[in-house]
Design a protein around this motif. Structure first.
Motif, PDB file in Angstrom:
ATOM      1  N   SER A  47       0.829  -1.206   0.000  1.00 55.38           N
ATOM      2  CA  SER A  47       0.000   0.000   0.000  1.00 55.38           C
ATOM      3  C   SER A  47       0.862   1.253   0.000  1.00 55.38           C
ATOM      4  O   SER A  47       1.829   1.363   0.771  1.00 55.38           O
ATOM      5  CB  SER A  47      -0.907   0.000   1.236  1.00 55.38           C
ATOM      6  OG  SER A  47      -1.658   1.186   1.313  1.00 55.38           O
ATOM      7  N   GLY A  48       0.530   2.186  -0.888  1.00 51.64           N
ATOM      8  CA  GLY A  48       1.250   3.450  -0.951  1.00 51.64           C
ATOM      9  C   GLY A  48       2.482   3.438  -1.811  1.00 51.64           C
ATOM     10  O   GLY A  48       3.157   4.469  -1.952  1.00 51.64           O
ATOM     11  N   VAL A  49       2.844   2.285  -2.397  1.00 45.30           N
ATOM     12  CA  VAL A  49       4.042   2.162  -3.237  1.00 45.30           C
ATOM     13  C   VAL A  49       3.633   2.109  -4.699  1.00 45.30           C
ATOM     14  O   VAL A  49       2.764   1.320  -5.083  1.00 45.30           O
ATOM     15  CB  VAL A  49       4.851   0.907  -2.866  1.00 45.30           C
ATOM     16  CG1 VAL A  49       6.022   0.729  -3.826  1.00 45.30           C
ATOM     17  CG2 VAL A  49       5.349   0.994  -1.438  1.00 45.30           C
ATOM     18  N   THR A  50       4.266   2.930  -5.520  1.00 41.66           N
ATOM     19  CA  THR A  50       3.981   2.943  -6.949  1.00 41.66           C
ATOM     20  C   THR A  50       5.223   2.539  -7.730  1.00 41.66           C
ATOM     21  O   THR A  50       6.333   2.488  -7.194  1.00 41.66           O
ATOM     22  CB  THR A  50       3.546   4.352  -7.406  1.00 41.66           C
ATOM     23  OG1 THR A  50       4.673   5.241  -7.304  1.00 41.66           O
ATOM     24  CG2 THR A  50       2.402   4.872  -6.550  1.00 41.66           C
ATOM     25  N   LEU A  51       5.036   2.272  -9.016  1.00 34.84           N
ATOM     26  CA  LEU A  51       6.178   1.950  -9.884  1.00 34.84           C
ATOM     27  C   LEU A  51       7.155   3.114  -9.944  1.00 34.84           C
ATOM     28  O   LEU A  51       8.378   2.919  -9.946  1.00 34.84           O
ATOM     29  CB  LEU A  51       5.678   1.597 -11.285  1.00 34.84           C
ATOM     30  CG  LEU A  51       4.804   0.353 -11.409  1.00 34.84           C
ATOM     31  CD1 LEU A  51       4.390   0.147 -12.859  1.00 34.84           C
ATOM     32  CD2 LEU A  51       5.539  -0.874 -10.887  1.00 34.84           C
ATOM     33  N   THR A  52       6.619   4.319  -9.980  1.00 30.95           N
ATOM     34  CA  THR A  52       7.478   5.507  -9.999  1.00 30.95           C
ATOM     35  C   THR A  52       8.310   5.590  -8.722  1.00 30.95           C
ATOM     36  O   THR A  52       9.502   5.916  -8.755  1.00 30.95           O
ATOM     37  CB  THR A  52       6.629   6.781 -10.154  1.00 30.95           C
ATOM     38  OG1 THR A  52       5.909   6.712 -11.385  1.00 30.95           O
ATOM     39  CG2 THR A  52       7.499   8.027 -10.147  1.00 30.95           C
ATOM     40  N   ASP A  53       7.679   5.283  -7.589  1.00 30.34           N
ATOM     41  CA  ASP A  53       8.396   5.271  -6.303  1.00 30.34           C
ATOM     42  C   ASP A  53       9.561   4.282  -6.343  1.00 30.34           C
ATOM     43  O   ASP A  53      10.671   4.576  -5.874  1.00 30.34           O
ATOM     44  CB  ASP A  53       7.457   4.886  -5.163  1.00 30.34           C
ATOM     45  CG  ASP A  53       6.423   5.954  -4.856  1.00 30.34           C
ATOM     46  OD1 ASP A  53       6.684   7.133  -5.160  1.00 30.34           O
ATOM     47  OD2 ASP A  53       5.358   5.595  -4.312  1.00 30.34           O
TER      48      ASP A  53
END
Length: 353
Positions: free
Chosen positions: A203-209
């Protein structure tokens, strides 16, 4: 602390900056810490000056309780702080010079000279009237922790060759560097063929991150990243591939019995480390740090606690968390570190060794 400039016999032409505090007075009779030397081992980012707050509070703590202060010693490695560059590093277009084995050899030579010239200590293999081996307590932060482990292994080898002069009785690891990783691989690669779906991310993690975190860790912490010391870290993973191996060597007690060293492992506060990681120039999100970095670091620290037998601590050891502290525990809470050192000294006195 008294400042020193020390030129190693093995590396003439350059000097190391060091600081020492000797116990007050000449009469050490009855002082259970008279044969104890506390050595502070720095990370890459904070030189020996970073221990000043800890040392001040440790001295104050001992004075408050009417206890003697043992000898304290800190130093800057070659190329760090106020020390000269390593004279053995050759001119090169590459930013790499000496490696961890060289740092460990320098530390042994440095302590050998300090023990003999500054503390007037006669090692047991030096002929004439002999003294007991000096008892070392190693207080380490970051890369200082794996260096302490390598130093311990080297000292064990020397003792097997009948070359004693000091033994390591205790270790305080303050947020050890994870020595067996390149840091980037702690995070999944969203651009690899075997990467799953974005929906599987925490949760809260994206590919961009993820891409940003991998880029930042490669930029700041990958073993190939140069540093002002020209300390080549590229071989560290091969030297210490496991957190829980090799075990920290035992030493001979006053009665000749084999004693395991004391070990305290301290980890950073996950929330505070995540908060600090969000700040410039690093700017990695808390969700990324907590999902990947903190979990990996926590597991590594748990492995470190197994470097000594359970029996030496009385019960299975747990990692101590330095509340409110990021990676530089000695900077964020010097009072906490001073109290931990004091606890180790009390335990050694209780041991009678």
């Amino acid at each position: 602390m008294e400042d020193l400039r020390i030129t190693l016999d093995t590396k003439p032409g350059a000097s190391l900056h060091a600081s020492i505090l000797r116990p007050a007075g000449d009469d050490h009779k009855g002082n259970p810490l008279s044969n104890t030397l506390i050595v502070f081992l720095n990370g890459l980012a904070l030189p020996s000056a970073g221990w000043s707050g800890v040392i001040e509070r440790l001295i104050a703590l001992h004075k408050e309780h009417g206890q003697p202060v043992p000898t304290l010693f800190s130093y800057d490695r070659y190329g760090q702080g106020k020390s000269d560059p390593d004279p053995s590093d050759k001119e090169s277009d590459l930013p790499y010079g000496h490696d961890a084995r060289s740092v460990v050899a320098d530390l042994h030579q440095l302590l050998t000279q300090v023990v003999q010239s500054e503390l007037s200590h006669r090692p047991q293999n030096d002929g004439g009237e002999q003294e007991a081996d000096l008892r070392l307590v190693l207080v380490c932060n970051s890369i200082g922790c794996p260096l302490a482990r390598l130093f311990a292994a080297e000292q064990h080898s020397r003792r097997q060759k009948q070359q004693p002069s000091f033994h390591i009785a205790a270790y305080l690891f303050l947020d050890s560097m994870i020595a067996n990783t390149d840091f980037v691989s702690l995070f999944p690669d969203p651009d690899s063929e075997d990467f799953g779906n974005e929906t599987d991310l925490p949760s809260g993690v994206t590919l961009t991150d993820l891409r940003h975190a991998r880029a930042q860790f490669r930029r700041f912490f990958h073993p190939t990243v140069p540093n002002q010391e020209r300390f080549d870290r590229r071989g560290m993973r091969q030297l210490l591939p496991d957190a829980d191996q090799p075990p920290l060597p035992s030493y001979a007690g006053a009665g000749g019995e084999s004693l395991p060293p004391l070990l305290t492992v301290v980890g950073h506060d996950w929330d505070e480390f995540a908060r600090q990681s969000e700040q410039p120039p690093f700017t990695v999100s808390s969700a990324i740090t907590n999902s990947y970095m903190n979990t990996a670091w926590g597991a590594y620290n748990e492995g470190l606690t197994r470097l000594v037998p359970v029996t030496s601590q009385g019960s299975p050891q747990e990692v101590k968390i330095a509340k409110g502290c990021g990676h530089f525990v000695q900077k964020d809470d010097p009072g906490f570190v001073a109290a931990e050192i004091n606890g180790i000294l009390d335990a050694l006195v209780s041991r009678g060794q």
